[in-house]
Design an enzyme around this catalytic site. Structure first.
Site, PDB file in Angstrom:
ATOM      1  N   SER A  56       0.839  -1.190   0.000  1.00 38.86           N
ATOM      2  CA  SER A  56       0.000   0.000   0.000  1.00 38.86           C
ATOM      3  C   SER A  56       0.877   1.245   0.000  1.00 38.86           C
ATOM      4  O   SER A  56       1.816   1.359   0.793  1.00 38.86           O
ATOM      5  CB  SER A  56      -0.905  -0.004   1.242  1.00 38.86           C
ATOM      6  OG  SER A  56      -1.723   1.142   1.235  1.00 38.86           O
ATOM      7  N   GLY A 101       4.406   4.109   3.011  1.00 37.86           N
ATOM      8  CA  GLY A 101       3.922   2.881   2.386  1.00 37.86           C
ATOM      9  C   GLY A 101       4.103   1.712   3.327  1.00 37.86           C
ATOM     10  O   GLY A 101       4.748   1.850   4.371  1.00 37.86           O
ATOM     11  N   LYS A 102       3.530   0.591   2.993  1.00 43.97           N
ATOM     12  CA  LYS A 102       3.752  -0.622   3.800  1.00 43.97           C
ATOM     13  C   LYS A 102       3.350  -1.822   2.975  1.00 43.97           C
ATOM     14  O   LYS A 102       2.470  -1.726   2.113  1.00 43.97           O
ATOM     15  CB  LYS A 102       2.889  -0.586   5.063  1.00 43.97           C
ATOM     16  CG  LYS A 102       3.401  -1.490   6.173  1.00 43.97           C
ATOM     17  CD  LYS A 102       4.510  -0.779   6.922  1.00 43.97           C
ATOM     18  CE  LYS A 102       4.990  -1.531   8.127  1.00 43.97           C
ATOM     19  NZ  LYS A 102       5.724  -0.627   9.019  1.00 43.97           N
ATOM     20  N   GLY A 103       3.992  -2.945   3.249  1.00 46.88           N
ATOM     21  CA  GLY A 103       3.617  -4.183   2.575  1.00 46.88           C
ATOM     22  C   GLY A 103       3.481  -5.292   3.582  1.00 46.88           C
ATOM     23  O   GLY A 103       3.856  -5.142   4.750  1.00 46.88           O
ATOM     24  N   ASP A 142      10.289  -5.171   8.528  1.00 45.85           N
ATOM     25  CA  ASP A 142       9.298  -4.922   9.570  1.00 45.85           C
ATOM     26  C   ASP A 142       9.181  -6.240  10.351  1.00 45.85           C
ATOM     27  O   ASP A 142      10.074  -7.085  10.274  1.00 45.85           O
ATOM     28  CB  ASP A 142       7.963  -4.481   8.939  1.00 45.85           C
ATOM     29  CG  ASP A 142       7.013  -3.840   9.950  1.00 45.85           C
ATOM     30  OD1 ASP A 142       7.240  -2.677  10.328  1.00 45.85           O
ATOM     31  OD2 ASP A 142       6.050  -4.497  10.393  1.00 45.85           O
TER      32      ASP A 142
END
Ligand code: GLU
Length: 411
Positions: A56, A101-103, A142
């Site tokens: 995202s 952002g992040k996944g 992460d």
């Protein structure tokens, strides 16, 4: 209400306190883009398993999207969007030229072999390669991912492009473009802001009893550095259990023990009592550092929290209801988007080094990290005094000011 809507509550509070037009938040009310991918992986037993992954990009107002990739069974689109939103705010508070952002991939990394994890990671990169690049979106580690994961990512992306693209991810091994100090950066940042809080409230490290939930990368390094400053770490936990000694634990010993890959429950024999994770959170102490996952301090246990200060090393460890209860009790909460920004700050330094092909010494990295995070701490502290609000609302005020200004300039 889903997690993303909950996460926006302090942002809306900031708008109210700043007396901004409520539409000011519209620019970051929804992610710019979210991609869901399916990732078929050949497992060691010959079968093929299909995993679900996400990336995202919440905002690129301040620059390329930036944020980690999480490997965990609890990953879902709402969580990824929320974590991406927090990255936008975190980068803005830290004063970095990045958006958020992040996944994530829904999986159980601890139950997968190295080969399976490598194939999962490579296929994930193949699937999201169309929307990432060093100038658009830069992943990082992460929960459940580490330098090895990033090394596979840089290798896969470089293969796709036919050239070495070190700037595509941060948190890599030092040998292949990683930055000195990046592995310790989040924990070191937590230590810096904790020491700043102590100064503001006239507390000395040696008089402070600290409890740390989670002994992953962030928790263990925070524990080690704070113990080196003279603080008494009286309790820590990992996924298996929590341990407690009211006179202080042997953190150097525990750090070494955990580094060998064992859980605390496997047979740690140092001087301590075993307690549950729930008991750990409620111990009498000066500072509580939740460094595990979201939603650990909730409406159910907030009233029993005895710490004077909470430093949010994890992302989103305090629920909205719990936050209110803690405020009413007078507990000072230093929010995640400030407290754990050391990781992304040094990610920024890594990216700059990659783009310049010029690498810095660790002392340099740590000194620059300190300057950046202490600067952000002071901005938040000043905003909390100016607007007479909590540190969380103050952090959103600082972030929002920068985002709104950038948006105005961009037109
Ligand atoms: N995953 C970390 C965070 O939540 C680091 C992100 C990054 O370095 O891009 O802040």
């Amino acid at each position: 209400m889903n997690l993303f809507e909950m996460a926006k509550i302090p942002l809306n509070k900031a708008i109210e306190v700043m007396k901004l037009d409520p539409s000011a938040a519209d620019i970051i009310a929804t992610p710019e883009r979210t991609l869901e991918v399916s990732i078929p992986v050949r497992m060691d037993d010959g079968t093929t398993k299909v995993f679900t992954g996400y990336r995202s990009q919440h905002s690129t107002i301040m620059g390329p999207a930036k944020g980690g990739v999480r490997y965990h069974p609890g990953v879902n689109m709402d969580e990824v969007k929320t974590l991406a939103f927090w990255m936008t705010c975190k980068c803005a508070v830290a004063g970095l030229p990045y958006g958020g952002g992040k996944g994530g991939i829904v999986c159980r990394p601890r139950e997968m072999s190295k080969g399976e994890l490598e194939r999962l990671t490579r296929t994930y990169i193949d699937k999201i390669s169309a929307i990432i690049s060093p100038n658009t979106d830069i992943p990082a580690p992460d929960v459940g991912t580490n330098a090895q994961t990033m090394d596979w990512m840089v290798d896969e992306y470089s293969k796709l492009k036919g050239e070495s693209v070190y700037g595509i991810v941060t948190g890599k091994s030092i040998e292949i473009g990683g930055s000195k100090g990046r592995n310790e950066a989040t924990g070191r940042g937590v230590c810096f802001v904790t020491l700043e809080m102590m100064k503001k409230y006239n507390m000395k490290p040696e008089d402070c009893k600290i409890v740390i939930q989670g002994m992953g990368n962030v928790g263990s390094i925070s524990a080690k550095l704070l113990a080196e400053e003279g603080a008494k770490i009286i309790a820590v936990s990992d996924v298996s259990c929590a341990i407690y000694n009211e006179n202080g634990l042997d953190i150097a010993g525990i750090y070494k023990y955990l580094d060998s890959g064992k859980n605390l429950l496997d047979g740690y024999t140092g001087d301590c009592k075993r307690i549950t994770n729930a008991e750990l959170l409620e111990l009498p102490c000066d500072i509580l550092i939740p460094a595990a996952l979201e939603n650990q301090i909730t409406a159910e246990n907030a009233d029993r929290i005895k710490a004077k200060i909470v430093i949010e090393a994890a992302n989103g460890p305090t629920s909205v209801e719990a936050d209110e209860i803690l405020n009413k009790k007078g507990v000072k909460v230093l929010p995640d988007i400030l407290s754990n920004s050391g990781g992304v700050i040094v990610s920024y330094f890594e990216w700059v080094q990659n783009l310049q092909n010029f690498y810095w010494e660790e002392d340099d990295v740590n000194a620059k990290l300190k300057r950046q995070i202490v600067g952000a701490f002071n901005d938040v502290f000043d905003a909390s005094e100016k607007y007479d609000c909590t540190f969380r609302v103050a952090a959103y005020i600082v972030a929002l000011n920068r985002l709104v200004t950038a948006k105005k300039l961009r037109g």
